[in-house]
Structures are given as C-alpha cells and as structure tokens.
Design a protein around this motif. Structure first.
Motif, PDB file in Angstrom:
ATOM      1  N   THR A   1      18.203  26.237 -81.185  1.00  0.00           N
ATOM      2  CA  THR A   1      17.397  26.859 -80.126  1.00  0.00           C
ATOM      3  C   THR A   1      16.716  28.091 -80.699  1.00  0.00           C
ATOM      4  O   THR A   1      17.030  28.553 -81.798  1.00  0.00           O
ATOM      5  CB  THR A   1      18.264  27.282 -78.925  1.00  0.00           C
TER       6      THR A   1
ATOM      7  N   LYS B   1       9.837  33.455 -84.113  1.00  0.00           N
ATOM      8  CA  LYS B   1      10.883  33.339 -83.099  1.00  0.00           C
ATOM      9  C   LYS B   1      12.202  33.887 -83.649  1.00  0.00           C
ATOM     10  O   LYS B   1      12.411  33.979 -84.852  1.00  0.00           O
ATOM     11  CB  LYS B   1      11.094  31.873 -82.680  1.00  0.00           C
TER      12      LYS B   1
ATOM     13  N   ASN C   1      18.265  30.352 -83.650  1.00  0.00           N
ATOM     14  CA  ASN C   1      19.699  30.084 -83.705  1.00  0.00           C
ATOM     15  C   ASN C   1      19.931  28.753 -84.422  1.00  0.00           C
ATOM     16  O   ASN C   1      19.504  27.697 -83.952  1.00  0.00           O
ATOM     17  CB  ASN C   1      20.274  30.031 -82.288  1.00  0.00           C
TER      18      ASN C   1
ATOM     19  N   ASP D   1      15.246  38.522 -75.714  1.00  0.00           N
ATOM     20  CA  ASP D   1      14.937  37.523 -74.698  1.00  0.00           C
ATOM     21  C   ASP D   1      16.180  36.688 -74.399  1.00  0.00           C
ATOM     22  O   ASP D   1      16.766  36.092 -75.304  1.00  0.00           O
ATOM     23  CB  ASP D   1      13.794  36.625 -75.194  1.00  0.00           C
ATOM     24  N   ASP D   2      16.591  36.628 -73.143  1.00  0.00           N
ATOM     25  CA  ASP D   2      17.803  35.888 -72.771  1.00  0.00           C
ATOM     26  C   ASP D   2      17.570  34.382 -72.658  1.00  0.00           C
ATOM     27  O   ASP D   2      18.517  33.599 -72.679  1.00  0.00           O
ATOM     28  CB  ASP D   2      18.359  36.414 -71.438  1.00  0.00           C
ATOM     29  N   GLY D   3      16.324  33.966 -72.513  1.00  0.00           N
ATOM     30  CA  GLY D   3      16.043  32.546 -72.295  1.00  0.00           C
ATOM     31  C   GLY D   3      15.995  31.756 -73.589  1.00  0.00           C
ATOM     32  O   GLY D   3      15.286  32.110 -74.533  1.00  0.00           O
ATOM     33  N   GLU D   4      16.766  30.685 -73.668  1.00  0.00           N
ATOM     34  CA  GLU D   4      16.799  29.822 -74.847  1.00  0.00           C
ATOM     35  C   GLU D   4      15.810  28.674 -74.694  1.00  0.00           C
ATOM     36  O   GLU D   4      15.615  28.147 -73.603  1.00  0.00           O
ATOM     37  CB  GLU D   4      18.189  29.234 -75.066  1.00  0.00           C
ATOM     38  N   THR D   5      15.186  28.270 -75.799  1.00  0.00           N
ATOM     39  CA  THR D   5      14.310  27.106 -75.831  1.00  0.00           C
ATOM     40  C   THR D   5      14.801  26.171 -76.923  1.00  0.00           C
ATOM     41  O   THR D   5      15.010  26.601 -78.061  1.00  0.00           O
ATOM     42  CB  THR D   5      12.852  27.506 -76.124  1.00  0.00           C
TER      43      THR D   5
ATOM     44  N   HIS E   1      14.696  32.022 -79.352  1.00  0.00           N
ATOM     45  CA  HIS E   1      14.267  32.975 -78.339  1.00  0.00           C
ATOM     46  C   HIS E   1      12.926  33.538 -78.787  1.00  0.00           C
ATOM     47  O   HIS E   1      12.647  33.666 -79.977  1.00  0.00           O
ATOM     48  CB  HIS E   1      15.279  34.118 -78.190  1.00  0.00           C
ATOM     49  N   HIS E   2      12.087  33.905 -77.826  1.00  0.00           N
ATOM     50  CA  HIS E   2      10.779  34.450 -78.188  1.00  0.00           C
ATOM     51  C   HIS E   2      10.914  35.830 -78.831  1.00  0.00           C
ATOM     52  O   HIS E   2      10.114  36.208 -79.680  1.00  0.00           O
ATOM     53  CB  HIS E   2       9.875  34.498 -76.963  1.00  0.00           C
TER      54      HIS E   2
END
Length: 249
Positions: free
Chosen positions: A90, A116, A119, A97-101, A92-93
């Motif tokens: 994954t 980015k 992870n 940033d807490d949001g994972e992509t 994060h921006h």
C-alpha cells in the motif's frame, strides 16, 4: 484525372497529413529513462513478526514517452545472506496521510513524477492468515471474558496457552537481525527493470525494540492492533545509494 504536378502536390499533402499524426522522431527513438529518489532513511517494523518497511519513494519519468510501471518490490539481504522479499503493498500520499491505497499498475507522463510514502510487506499465505485471524479472535474472546468476569478490576493478562501460540507465530515470521543489510528496490516497467540500491545497519538497541513482542502480547497487544507503528518501528539511515537499469525486455 490528375496532371503530373497535381499528383505530386496531392502526394505531398497526403504524406504531410500522415507524418503529422506521428510523434516526433526523437520521441520514437528515445530510450526509457527513470530517476529514483528516496528519503535518506528506511523504516523497519513488523506485524506479529511479519517484516514491513516504509520508505518515501519518488519515481521520475525523464524520457520522452509515458511509462507504465507494472510492479514495485523490495529485497533486503541480511548480513548472513538471507533475502527478505517484500512487494509494495500500500502507499500513502504523504507520511502523515492516514488513508491507505492499495498499489496497482500506474502510468507516468514525460517529465512527471510519482511520489508516495510506500509500505512494503509480505502477504500472509492462507495457512498463516488463518492462524493470525484465529489469534485475533481468541484474544478478543479472552478480553471480553475478562471484561465481564469477576476479575475485571485487575489488569488483563492473556492466557499462557494463547501467549505461547502468539510467540510461536512471531518466531516463525520474524526476520530482522543485528548487522549490516542491503536493500534493493525494483521498478518493473513494460520495457525494463530499474533498480535503486542502498546499505543500512540494524543496531542492537534497534533490534531489541523490533523484537519486543512477548511482554506486549501478555497484556493483549501486538495482534490486530497498531502496536508496531506505536512501539516497534525503527528508522535506519541509508548509505551508498546506487541506481542501475536492466536490459530491455
């Protein structure tokens, strides 16, 4: 019927139209060029023993044509020669940033970048995923039993049987060790593989922090929570950074 001059004029006009639809000749002949940058440190942690890393990664397209990145992966080699393979899981921006992509193939336009906070982590195989979920469920049941039992006023302790199962799970997966390490990040495009390499070391104090698990688990931490990010994460400076490119596919 076209006269001879009219024929040449029409042919030149048609050729001009065709050529106008083609990219510039320097674009057709240009080679794929990628520049890879990272922050000077790599973050090491684990999830119930399973190695994870975080690194701020920037990939620049310095060529004249768009590139498509199929996959990004990391290989860490320990001082003993053991290799730890970690695919990009994954990102994060930003680091805050807490949001994972979840990663999927991306395209980068010429003179553009993809930056980015990434992870890298191994996925659990099905049998380990099943055991991990069972540990989470059994720990939650023991916590609930304690919460609503006669002993709820006292500090929670996981049972010895569950603690030993968790320790065995941790020991099977934990790969961090004291000593020198090398890291290689592989950027796989449709045409080539590009590599970023560096060296780092894990010191005894960092290893102790990474390997702290048993005491936390006895108090109900370390499985299915954010203990790794809170307590088990260490930052290691990188040195001797290197870039290389593989042969065309």
């Amino acid at each position: 019927m076209l006269t001879e001059p009219d024929f040449y004029i029409a042919a030149i006009a048609l050729l001009s139209l065709v050529l106008s639809q083609l990219p510039p000749i320097q674009s057709l002949l240009s080679k794929e060029r990628i520049e890879i940058y990272t922050q000077p440190k790599i973050a090491l942690l684990h999830v119930a023993g399973n190695p994870n890393t975080f690194i701020n990664l920037s990939v620049w397209n310095r060529g004249a044509k768009p590139i498509r990145i199929k996959s990004i992966s990391m290989t860490i080699e320990t001082e003993s020669g053991k290799e730890i393979g970690l695919p990009l899981s994954t990102f994060h921006h930003t680091a805050t940033d807490d949001g994972e992509t979840f990663y999927r193939p991306i395209s980068i336009q010429p003179d553009a970048e993809w930056t980015k906070f990434c992870n890298f982590a191994r996925n659990f195989p099905p049998d380990l995923e099943k055991r991990y979920r069972e540990l989470i469920d059994d720990l939650e049941l023991e916590k609930l039993s304690h919460q609503f039992g006669n002993d709820s006023q006292n500090l929670f302790y996981a049972s010895e049987e569950l603690t030993q199962r968790a320790i065995q799970f941790f020991d099977e997966l934990f790969d961090w060790s004291v000593g020198s390490h090398s890291v290689k990040i592989r950027i796989e495009t449709d045409k080539k593989d590009h590599f970023f390499s560096a060296d780092f070391a894990i010191f005894e104090s960092q290893f102790q922090r990474l390997s702290e698990f048993e005491n936390y688990f006895r108090y109900g931490r370390g499985i299915g929570d954010d203990l790794a990010l809170e307590h088990n994460l260490v930052w290691c400076p990188m040195k001797n950074t290197r870039l290389s490119t593989g042969r065309s596919k």
